[in-house]
Each structure stands twice: as structure tokens, then as C-alpha cells.
Design a protein around this motif. Sequence first.
Motif, PDB file in Angstrom:
ATOM      1  N   GLU A   5      -5.086   4.521  -3.689  1.00  0.00           N
ATOM      2  CA  GLU A   5      -6.535   4.695  -3.690  1.00  0.00           C
ATOM      3  C   GLU A   5      -6.874   6.129  -4.082  1.00  0.00           C
ATOM      4  O   GLU A   5      -6.226   7.082  -3.634  1.00  0.00           O
ATOM      5  CB  GLU A   5      -7.123   4.385  -2.305  1.00  0.00           C
ATOM      6  CG  GLU A   5      -7.123   2.899  -1.977  1.00  0.00           C
ATOM      7  CD  GLU A   5      -7.868   2.596  -0.686  1.00  0.00           C
ATOM      8  OE1 GLU A   5      -8.435   1.494  -0.579  1.00  0.00           O
ATOM      9  OE2 GLU A   5      -7.876   3.483   0.206  1.00  0.00           O
ATOM     10  N   CYS A   6      -7.898   6.268  -4.914  1.00  0.00           N
ATOM     11  CA  CYS A   6      -8.294   7.601  -5.350  1.00  0.00           C
ATOM     12  C   CYS A   6      -9.803   7.646  -5.598  1.00  0.00           C
ATOM     13  O   CYS A   6     -10.443   6.625  -5.825  1.00  0.00           O
ATOM     14  CB  CYS A   6      -7.541   8.024  -6.608  1.00  0.00           C
ATOM     15  SG  CYS A   6      -7.898   7.019  -8.052  1.00  0.00           S
ATOM     16  N   ARG A   7     -10.324   8.853  -5.579  1.00  0.00           N
ATOM     17  CA  ARG A   7     -11.755   9.057  -5.819  1.00  0.00           C
ATOM     18  C   ARG A   7     -12.076   9.187  -7.308  1.00  0.00           C
ATOM     19  O   ARG A   7     -13.190   8.881  -7.733  1.00  0.00           O
ATOM     20  CB  ARG A   7     -12.240  10.299  -5.063  1.00  0.00           C
ATOM     21  CG  ARG A   7     -12.091  10.169  -3.554  1.00  0.00           C
ATOM     22  CD  ARG A   7     -12.562  11.413  -2.814  1.00  0.00           C
ATOM     23  NE  ARG A   7     -12.484  11.200  -1.379  1.00  0.00           N
ATOM     24  CZ  ARG A   7     -11.390  11.439  -0.641  1.00  0.00           C
ATOM     25  NH1 ARG A   7     -10.285  11.909  -1.230  1.00  0.00           N
ATOM     26  NH2 ARG A   7     -11.382  11.223   0.652  1.00  0.00           N
ATOM     27  N   LYS A  19     -17.077   1.719  -1.282  1.00  0.00           N
ATOM     28  CA  LYS A  19     -16.233   2.828  -0.847  1.00  0.00           C
ATOM     29  C   LYS A  19     -16.267   3.999  -1.812  1.00  0.00           C
ATOM     30  O   LYS A  19     -15.839   5.107  -1.467  1.00  0.00           O
ATOM     31  CB  LYS A  19     -14.774   2.353  -0.723  1.00  0.00           C
ATOM     32  CG  LYS A  19     -14.534   1.293   0.341  1.00  0.00           C
ATOM     33  CD  LYS A  19     -13.061   0.915   0.348  1.00  0.00           C
ATOM     34  CE  LYS A  19     -12.748  -0.149   1.384  1.00  0.00           C
ATOM     35  NZ  LYS A  19     -11.298  -0.515   1.360  1.00  0.00           N
ATOM     36  N   VAL A  33      -6.127   8.758   0.986  1.00  0.00           N
ATOM     37  CA  VAL A  33      -6.830   8.593  -0.284  1.00  0.00           C
ATOM     38  C   VAL A  33      -6.645   9.861  -1.104  1.00  0.00           C
ATOM     39  O   VAL A  33      -6.928  10.970  -0.643  1.00  0.00           O
ATOM     40  CB  VAL A  33      -8.332   8.327  -0.048  1.00  0.00           C
ATOM     41  CG1 VAL A  33      -9.079   8.271  -1.382  1.00  0.00           C
ATOM     42  CG2 VAL A  33      -8.526   7.022   0.715  1.00  0.00           C
ATOM     43  N   LEU A  37     -14.374   4.225  -4.452  1.00  0.00           N
ATOM     44  CA  LEU A  37     -12.950   4.493  -4.649  1.00  0.00           C
ATOM     45  C   LEU A  37     -12.380   3.583  -5.729  1.00  0.00           C
ATOM     46  O   LEU A  37     -12.825   2.439  -5.900  1.00  0.00           O
ATOM     47  CB  LEU A  37     -12.163   4.255  -3.353  1.00  0.00           C
ATOM     48  CG  LEU A  37     -12.414   5.174  -2.161  1.00  0.00           C
ATOM     49  CD1 LEU A  37     -11.584   4.704  -0.978  1.00  0.00           C
ATOM     50  CD2 LEU A  37     -12.097   6.620  -2.508  1.00  0.00           C
ATOM     51  N   TRP A  38     -11.377   4.103  -6.428  1.00  0.00           N
ATOM     52  CA  TRP A  38     -10.552   3.290  -7.312  1.00  0.00           C
ATOM     53  C   TRP A  38      -9.296   2.847  -6.558  1.00  0.00           C
ATOM     54  O   TRP A  38      -8.691   3.642  -5.839  1.00  0.00           O
ATOM     55  CB  TRP A  38     -10.106   4.090  -8.532  1.00  0.00           C
ATOM     56  CG  TRP A  38     -11.139   4.269  -9.595  1.00  0.00           C
ATOM     57  CD1 TRP A  38     -11.932   5.359  -9.798  1.00  0.00           C
ATOM     58  CD2 TRP A  38     -11.491   3.318 -10.606  1.00  0.00           C
ATOM     59  NE1 TRP A  38     -12.758   5.156 -10.872  1.00  0.00           N
ATOM     60  CE2 TRP A  38     -12.508   3.905 -11.394  1.00  0.00           C
ATOM     61  CE3 TRP A  38     -11.048   2.041 -10.921  1.00  0.00           C
ATOM     62  CZ2 TRP A  38     -13.085   3.258 -12.479  1.00  0.00           C
ATOM     63  CZ3 TRP A  38     -11.621   1.388 -12.005  1.00  0.00           C
ATOM     64  CH2 TRP A  38     -12.624   1.986 -12.770  1.00  0.00           C
ATOM     65  N   THR A  39      -8.925   1.591  -6.729  1.00  0.00           N
ATOM     66  CA  THR A  39      -7.625   1.111  -6.277  1.00  0.00           C
ATOM     67  C   THR A  39      -6.776   0.891  -7.516  1.00  0.00           C
ATOM     68  O   THR A  39      -7.089   0.041  -8.352  1.00  0.00           O
ATOM     69  CB  THR A  39      -7.733  -0.196  -5.481  1.00  0.00           C
ATOM     70  OG1 THR A  39      -8.527   0.028  -4.311  1.00  0.00           O
ATOM     71  CG2 THR A  39      -6.356  -0.691  -5.066  1.00  0.00           C
ATOM     72  N   GLU A  71      -0.071  -0.047  -4.510  1.00  0.00           N
ATOM     73  CA  GLU A  71      -1.464   0.357  -4.716  1.00  0.00           C
ATOM     74  C   GLU A  71      -1.692   1.789  -4.248  1.00  0.00           C
ATOM     75  O   GLU A  71      -1.102   2.239  -3.262  1.00  0.00           O
ATOM     76  CB  GLU A  71      -2.414  -0.576  -3.959  1.00  0.00           C
ATOM     77  CG  GLU A  71      -2.507  -1.974  -4.537  1.00  0.00           C
ATOM     78  CD  GLU A  71      -3.538  -2.813  -3.811  1.00  0.00           C
ATOM     79  OE1 GLU A  71      -3.942  -2.429  -2.688  1.00  0.00           O
ATOM     80  OE2 GLU A  71      -3.946  -3.860  -4.352  1.00  0.00           O
ATOM     81  N   TRP A 113     -12.649  -0.581  -9.291  1.00  0.00           N
ATOM     82  CA  TRP A 113     -13.602   0.313  -8.634  1.00  0.00           C
ATOM     83  C   TRP A 113     -14.345  -0.436  -7.537  1.00  0.00           C
ATOM     84  O   TRP A 113     -14.873  -1.529  -7.775  1.00  0.00           O
ATOM     85  CB  TRP A 113     -14.601   0.874  -9.644  1.00  0.00           C
ATOM     86  CG  TRP A 113     -15.751   1.604  -9.030  1.00  0.00           C
ATOM     87  CD1 TRP A 113     -17.012   1.125  -8.815  1.00  0.00           C
ATOM     88  CD2 TRP A 113     -15.751   2.956  -8.543  1.00  0.00           C
ATOM     89  NE1 TRP A 113     -17.791   2.086  -8.221  1.00  0.00           N
ATOM     90  CE2 TRP A 113     -17.046   3.222  -8.042  1.00  0.00           C
ATOM     91  CE3 TRP A 113     -14.778   3.958  -8.482  1.00  0.00           C
ATOM     92  CZ2 TRP A 113     -17.382   4.464  -7.501  1.00  0.00           C
ATOM     93  CZ3 TRP A 113     -15.115   5.181  -7.936  1.00  0.00           C
ATOM     94  CH2 TRP A 113     -16.409   5.425  -7.451  1.00  0.00           C
ATOM     95  N   ASP A 114     -14.373   0.135  -6.354  1.00  0.00           N
ATOM     96  CA  ASP A 114     -15.093  -0.434  -5.220  1.00  0.00           C
ATOM     97  C   ASP A 114     -16.368   0.387  -5.004  1.00  0.00           C
ATOM     98  O   ASP A 114     -16.309   1.542  -4.595  1.00  0.00           O
ATOM     99  CB  ASP A 114     -14.210  -0.390  -3.964  1.00  0.00           C
ATOM    100  CG  ASP A 114     -14.841  -1.120  -2.775  1.00  0.00           C
ATOM    101  OD1 ASP A 114     -16.055  -0.928  -2.536  1.00  0.00           O
ATOM    102  OD2 ASP A 114     -14.115  -1.857  -2.082  1.00  0.00           O
ATOM    103  N   LYS A 168       0.864  -1.182   0.000  1.00  0.00           N
ATOM    104  CA  LYS A 168       0.000   0.000   0.000  1.00  0.00           C
ATOM    105  C   LYS A 168       0.901   1.233   0.000  1.00  0.00           C
ATOM    106  O   LYS A 168       1.723   1.411   0.910  1.00  0.00           O
ATOM    107  CB  LYS A 168      -0.895   0.028   1.239  1.00  0.00           C
ATOM    108  CG  LYS A 168      -2.140  -0.834   1.105  1.00  0.00           C
ATOM    109  CD  LYS A 168      -3.192  -0.098   0.315  1.00  0.00           C
ATOM    110  CE  LYS A 168      -4.491  -0.937   0.316  1.00  0.00           C
ATOM    111  NZ  LYS A 168      -5.522  -0.285  -0.498  1.00  0.00           N
TER     112      LYS A 168
END
Length: 503
Positions: A134-136, A117, A8, A119-121, A132, A113-114, A3
Motif C-alpha cells: 500500500e502506498c500514497r 483511503k 503504508v 491509497l494505492w494497493t 501487496e 486506487w481506493d 500483504k
Amino acid sequence: MIKAKSDVLDVVIVGAGLSGVGAAYHLQARCPERSYMILESRAAMGGTWDLFRYPGIRSDSDMYTFGYAFRPWTGGKVFADGPAIRDYIETTASENGIDTHIRYGHRVVGANWDSDKALWTVTAEHDGKRVEFECRFLMLCSGYYRYEKGYMPDFPGRDDFAGEIVHPQLWPEDLDYSGKRVVIIGSGATAVTLVPAMAQSAAHVTMLQRSPTYIAARPSRDGLADALQRVLPGKLAYLIARMKNIALSIYVYQLSKRFPAFVKRQVIKHVREELGEDFDVETHFTPHYNPWDQRFCLAPDGDFFEALRTGSASIMTDHIECFTESGIRLKSGAEIEADIIVPATGLDMQLAGGSRLSLDGMPVTPAELFTYRGMMLGNMPNLALAFGYTNASWTLKIDLTCERVCRMLNYMERTGTEIAVPVPPDDLQPAPMLDFSSGYVQRALPHLPKQGSVAPWRTYQNYIRDMLAIRYGRLEDGHMRFARAGEYRPRLSHTALRRDVAE
């Protein structure tokens, strides 16, 4: 798997080329509170303009429209060379602090895409490990072709050739072609650029083409732009020159589509004026397709035609039978002797730099999706693509795409929503994403998303129309949905993505 950070990010931009640096500038200017990072697979910024190093490399679009809307091009030449464009990108990044947001050596291999959440991982490879982020919101600005290699046909007898075979996309820094016989295979922008550049020191350069291309001479200086620079403030002069060239490109394109026979006659007439009546223009410069069914090739100050006139270069229109030890044998029976063969045979197109996209762990097939306003994909939340025009400068569309993304981000901030997703109607009729007959496009169409039959799912390749819709049109246009986390969950069918918006 590592990670990269617990924080984020608001936006991850993939690619630090012309598009990625432009996207970063727009974010900083229009959404200053948003955090972002640029992931770049290579060790330097510049994208295309850092990768390609072949002789004479230059823009085939005028720099008054190829340059950013927010940063005037002051280099003088209408068609700038590769190093000048690379410097323009690097200077834009350093002057605005964008370079501090770039992580080099990070090749994005996937993004998931989750829905819970929102969010994109984003998964990237770096130093042999996977990391990894994480972003919006995710912006894919890595262009549309494979960086590792270009397209290379399987030429019979290729291994028999005793000389060097050099693809333009992988040009060696130490290649010495002075005094050597060079054959350039192809008739696109790369070949038209290479011929006059290599002819300056090669013994002779032969351009070998299967079929002719539309080639037009253009001045290397813009007289109006130069005059305006002398009497007006720089930004105003740039804006006027830019709008003039935008209008001119739209006019030529529309004229070509409505009166193709007339435009074809005019282009061929000018070629005859360049080369003289004795030159076989019918064979070598009369394409079998209409203008703008493929991109025009431009020759600054007619340099390509000058190389042919002086005899330092020649052109042959024929098909290759095979490579031989000393050159190329053609199907007509003729042979071309060569020390160096340059297959300027085009690109291998790929979407998102070849990375894999998934929704809630389920893989997505891009060819099953529809494009929305030429900048997003149907049923793919918080995802934008940087994909420029085929009939005008690439950057014109990139600037508009970035403006629209910033509008959406600010709108979501005001409304307390976290998801922006275009949802195609169930009865939308598909069409190829690109209406181009070029070989590199036709090879890629089965793997590219589709466009729809009607707006906003149809891409019109018209800057003025796009500007009005993207810059000023309503965000909630009946196709774009905004929701909070958990209110939108994409669902895959056997052939396409479906929507499932919670009540």
C-alpha cells in the motif's frame, strides 16, 4: 495473496532502471521524510542497460544530457556503451543508499486506487506468489516497452532458415559470429550500432532495410566539455556542457521542423562526404520522410560509415520476399546468403510494464486517458509516469518529472491534502500521444494515452518550456486538484474517466 507489510509507504516506484533510480534520488534529496520502495521485476538494476547485451550497445543520446542533472557524467565518451551506463546507474544507487530500497524479482501486475483511503494497493508477483503493497503515491518508471520480447514480424519461410536467428533484445552470451556472414534487418539505432560492432570479426555484415534512415556522424568526444574539465570544477564544467548540448538539440530539432528540406540536404551532403560520390546515397540514405519525423541515428566518429567504406559491411534497400535455407530472398529477386540473421525490427511498446490499473476496483483503459504535462494521467490520482523525450535525451524529462512529483508531495504535506489529480476539461480535443511515424510508435498508438490540443495536456517535446512550467509553474494551475481523502472519487463512463469532486 500476501500483504507485504502493514505499514503504508509514501511512494512505490516501479522499475529500478535509469528512471527509477533517478526518482529515488530526488525523493531522498527533496522529500527526505518520505518512505519509499522500488519494485523491480528482474534480478538486477539497470533496466534497459542491464537487459540489452548485443554487441556495441550504447546510448544514442549524448551523456551530458542523458546523465542525471545531479550526478555529472565523467566517463569521457559522449556516447557511452551499455556496461558504462549500467555502472553509472549502479554507482548512483549504491553511493546514495538507494540499492537498499529495491526489491528484486517483484513484477508488478496491477494497482488499484481506493478513494476512501486515498491509497494505492500495488500487486506484484514474487516467487510464484502475489504480494501487496500500500502506498500514497505511485511512480511508474518501467519504461515503455515489453521486456520479455521485442517486435518480430512474421517473415515467410522463417523456419526454413538453417542458420541462427537472434533478436537483439534476447542476445545469447555465447553467440560466436566471428568469420560468419551476418544479415541485420532494420535501419534504426540498434542496426546502426550492430553493423560496425559485428563487422570487426564477422566475415561480412549486410544491413537490409526497407527504407532509409537519417544517419549522422558525431565525434565520440566533446571538445568543449573536455576543455572545460581541465580548467573548471567538475560540476560546473558538466553543467555548461549539458546546457550547451540541450540548446544544440533544441536548435537542430526546431531547424528540422521549420526548414526540413534544408536539413535533409545537409544530412545527405555529409553522408556523401563520408562515403564518396560513387556510393548510391540516393537509394540507401535518402529517407522519404522529413528529419525528426523519426529519431535520428548517430554514428560515433562515423564508425558505421567506416564499416561501409572498408567493405566489411554493406547495405541493401529492398523488401523481403521470404527466408530461405541459406539466407533471404528479396522481392527484387536478389538473394543474401547468411549464417546469422539479426532482426533489429524494433520494440513492442506497452504502458506501465503491462500492469493493470483500476480505480475503486473498476478497470482503467489507458487509451481513454489524457496525459498531463507528459507526466501524469487525467483523473488518475497520485500517479506519475516516467516518460522521456522523443527528440532529446530521455533523462531530461525524467529529472523534471521527479522534481514536479516532489513539489506536489511537499505541497500536500504543507496543505494537509492527500490527493493530487489532474482533471481534464470536458471539451479537450484529443491527439496522438507521440507525433512520430516510426513503426513501433504507430503499432502502439491505439493502446497509449492521448495528449490534448492545449497546455498542460499537450506535450511540446521542449525541455526549456517544460523546465519553466514544471519546475517553476504554479501547482494549482486550474487543472490540478488537491483534496483530502474522500473528497475525490473518480467515475468511469463508457469512453473516459469522469470526475466527481465532493463539495
